[in-house]
Scaffold this motif. Structure first.
Motif, PDB file in Angstrom:
ATOM      1  N   ASP A 182      13.659   3.928  61.308  1.00  0.00           N
ATOM      2  CA  ASP A 182      13.651   5.338  61.706  1.00  0.00           C
ATOM      3  C   ASP A 182      14.104   6.238  60.565  1.00  0.00           C
ATOM      4  O   ASP A 182      14.277   7.436  60.744  1.00  0.00           O
ATOM      5  CB  ASP A 182      14.490   5.580  62.958  1.00  0.00           C
ATOM      6  CG  ASP A 182      15.951   5.207  62.774  1.00  0.00           C
ATOM      7  OD1 ASP A 182      16.380   4.915  61.642  1.00  0.00           O
ATOM      8  OD2 ASP A 182      16.683   5.209  63.775  1.00  0.00           O
ATOM      9  N   THR A 183      14.302   5.646  59.369  1.00  0.00           N
ATOM     10  CA  THR A 183      14.691   6.401  58.178  1.00  0.00           C
ATOM     11  C   THR A 183      13.921   5.857  56.979  1.00  0.00           C
ATOM     12  O   THR A 183      13.769   4.647  56.830  1.00  0.00           O
ATOM     13  CB  THR A 183      16.211   6.267  57.906  1.00  0.00           C
ATOM     14  OG1 THR A 183      16.923   6.674  59.075  1.00  0.00           O
ATOM     15  CG2 THR A 183      16.637   7.121  56.728  1.00  0.00           C
ATOM     16  N   ILE A 184      13.452   6.782  56.151  1.00  0.00           N
ATOM     17  CA  ILE A 184      12.841   6.440  54.863  1.00  0.00           C
ATOM     18  C   ILE A 184      13.675   7.135  53.793  1.00  0.00           C
ATOM     19  O   ILE A 184      14.028   8.306  53.943  1.00  0.00           O
ATOM     20  CB  ILE A 184      11.375   6.926  54.780  1.00  0.00           C
ATOM     21  CG1 ILE A 184      10.518   6.227  55.828  1.00  0.00           C
ATOM     22  CG2 ILE A 184      10.812   6.710  53.380  1.00  0.00           C
ATOM     23  CD1 ILE A 184       9.096   6.776  55.922  1.00  0.00           C
ATOM     24  N   VAL A 207      11.029  14.650  46.502  1.00  0.00           N
ATOM     25  CA  VAL A 207       9.870  15.016  47.323  1.00  0.00           C
ATOM     26  C   VAL A 207       8.960  15.890  46.473  1.00  0.00           C
ATOM     27  O   VAL A 207       9.440  16.544  45.553  1.00  0.00           O
ATOM     28  CB  VAL A 207      10.286  15.758  48.615  1.00  0.00           C
ATOM     29  CG1 VAL A 207      10.927  14.813  49.592  1.00  0.00           C
ATOM     30  CG2 VAL A 207      11.171  16.944  48.335  1.00  0.00           C
ATOM     31  N   PRO A 208       7.686  15.934  46.712  1.00  0.00           N
ATOM     32  CA  PRO A 208       7.005  15.169  47.754  1.00  0.00           C
ATOM     33  C   PRO A 208       7.000  13.671  47.447  1.00  0.00           C
ATOM     34  O   PRO A 208       7.071  13.267  46.290  1.00  0.00           O
ATOM     35  CB  PRO A 208       5.591  15.742  47.754  1.00  0.00           C
ATOM     36  CG  PRO A 208       5.402  16.309  46.394  1.00  0.00           C
ATOM     37  CD  PRO A 208       6.764  16.742  45.921  1.00  0.00           C
ATOM     38  N   VAL A 209       6.909  12.886  48.513  1.00  0.00           N
ATOM     39  CA  VAL A 209       6.836  11.439  48.387  1.00  0.00           C
ATOM     40  C   VAL A 209       5.780  10.937  49.363  1.00  0.00           C
ATOM     41  O   VAL A 209       5.640  11.469  50.466  1.00  0.00           O
ATOM     42  CB  VAL A 209       8.207  10.765  48.643  1.00  0.00           C
ATOM     43  CG1 VAL A 209       8.685  11.007  50.064  1.00  0.00           C
ATOM     44  CG2 VAL A 209       8.160   9.280  48.319  1.00  0.00           C
ATOM     45  N   GLU A 230       6.622  16.384  52.380  1.00  0.00           N
ATOM     46  CA  GLU A 230       6.874  17.474  51.443  1.00  0.00           C
ATOM     47  C   GLU A 230       8.342  17.855  51.342  1.00  0.00           C
ATOM     48  O   GLU A 230       8.745  18.507  50.389  1.00  0.00           O
ATOM     49  CB  GLU A 230       6.065  18.712  51.840  1.00  0.00           C
ATOM     50  CG  GLU A 230       4.568  18.494  51.814  1.00  0.00           C
ATOM     51  CD  GLU A 230       4.011  18.301  50.412  1.00  0.00           C
ATOM     52  OE1 GLU A 230       4.626  18.784  49.448  1.00  0.00           O
ATOM     53  OE2 GLU A 230       2.954  17.661  50.290  1.00  0.00           O
ATOM     54  N   LYS A 231       9.146  17.476  52.361  1.00  0.00           N
ATOM     55  CA  LYS A 231      10.553  17.882  52.358  1.00  0.00           C
ATOM     56  C   LYS A 231      11.421  16.836  53.038  1.00  0.00           C
ATOM     57  O   LYS A 231      10.949  16.078  53.888  1.00  0.00           O
ATOM     58  CB  LYS A 231      10.739  19.240  53.017  1.00  0.00           C
ATOM     59  CG  LYS A 231      10.186  19.351  54.417  1.00  0.00           C
ATOM     60  CD  LYS A 231      10.337  20.744  54.991  1.00  0.00           C
ATOM     61  CE  LYS A 231       9.131  21.570  54.658  1.00  0.00           C
ATOM     62  NZ  LYS A 231       9.033  22.820  55.346  1.00  0.00           N
ATOM     63  N   LYS A 262      17.500  11.632  51.328  1.00  0.00           N
ATOM     64  CA  LYS A 262      17.590  11.564  49.862  1.00  0.00           C
ATOM     65  C   LYS A 262      18.324  10.291  49.482  1.00  0.00           C
ATOM     66  O   LYS A 262      19.429  10.029  49.949  1.00  0.00           O
ATOM     67  CB  LYS A 262      18.301  12.781  49.305  1.00  0.00           C
ATOM     68  CG  LYS A 262      18.294  12.817  47.786  1.00  0.00           C
ATOM     69  CD  LYS A 262      18.519  14.226  47.292  1.00  0.00           C
ATOM     70  CE  LYS A 262      18.511  14.322  45.790  1.00  0.00           C
ATOM     71  NZ  LYS A 262      17.273  13.940  45.162  1.00  0.00           N
ATOM     72  N   ALA A 263      17.699   9.494  48.632  1.00  0.00           N
ATOM     73  CA  ALA A 263      18.325   8.260  48.149  1.00  0.00           C
ATOM     74  C   ALA A 263      19.406   8.609  47.148  1.00  0.00           C
ATOM     75  O   ALA A 263      19.216   9.479  46.293  1.00  0.00           O
ATOM     76  CB  ALA A 263      17.269   7.351  47.507  1.00  0.00           C
TER      77      ALA A 263
END
Length: 138
Positions: free
Chosen positions: A27-29, A34-36, A103-104, A128-129
């Motif tokens: 449920d998280t990437i 970004v974009p990614v 995009e965000k 954000k990693a």
């Protein structure tokens, strides 16, 4: 109609004997910038149809939106359900989503409609990693 299972996965399929196989539920990437573009994911649905809903055409619509209401994609399709007369049926539906560009950062939703009725909403966070720690200089 009732959605008894809705999830995102790296891999999913239905075997010849009707078993749902899932791998890599999330449920998280995480992304550095970004974009990614996420290369591939599966939106997995397990749907139960009551006897009155058998042997007729139904409409499925899936919308993916960002937190600001911007639409990433929308897909529509039709399906019908087969079962023995007078019996409910449960079936699997796996939707492959390839090359989805975000995009965000922030929350995203996948809304699932059956016959124009919202049945399920899945949440997906694009986070954000954190940068890896840098070794101390000598």
């Amino acid at each position: 109609m009732e959605i008894v299972l809705a999830t995102l996965a790296d891999c999913a399929n239905t075997s010849n004997d009707g078993k749902l196989n899932l791998m890599g539920l999330f449920d998280t990437i995480y992304a550095a910038t970004v974009p990614v573009t996420h290369p591939s994911m599966q939106l997995v649905l397990r749907i139960r149809a009551e006897p009155a809903e058998i042997d007729r055409q139904h409409e499925l619509e899936i919308r993916c939106m960002d937190a600001d209401g911007g639409e990433l994609f929308k897909v529509k399709g039709g399906f019908s359900v087969r079962a023995a007369p007078g019996r409910a049926a449960t079936f699997n539906h796996v939707v492959g989503i390839n090359q989805l560009t975000f995009e965000k950062f922030g929350g995203h939703t996948f809304s699932v409609f059956i016959n124009r009725d919202l049945k399920q909403t899945l949440e997906l966070e694009l986070a954000k990693a954190e940068a890896p720690a840098q070794p101390a200089a000598d």
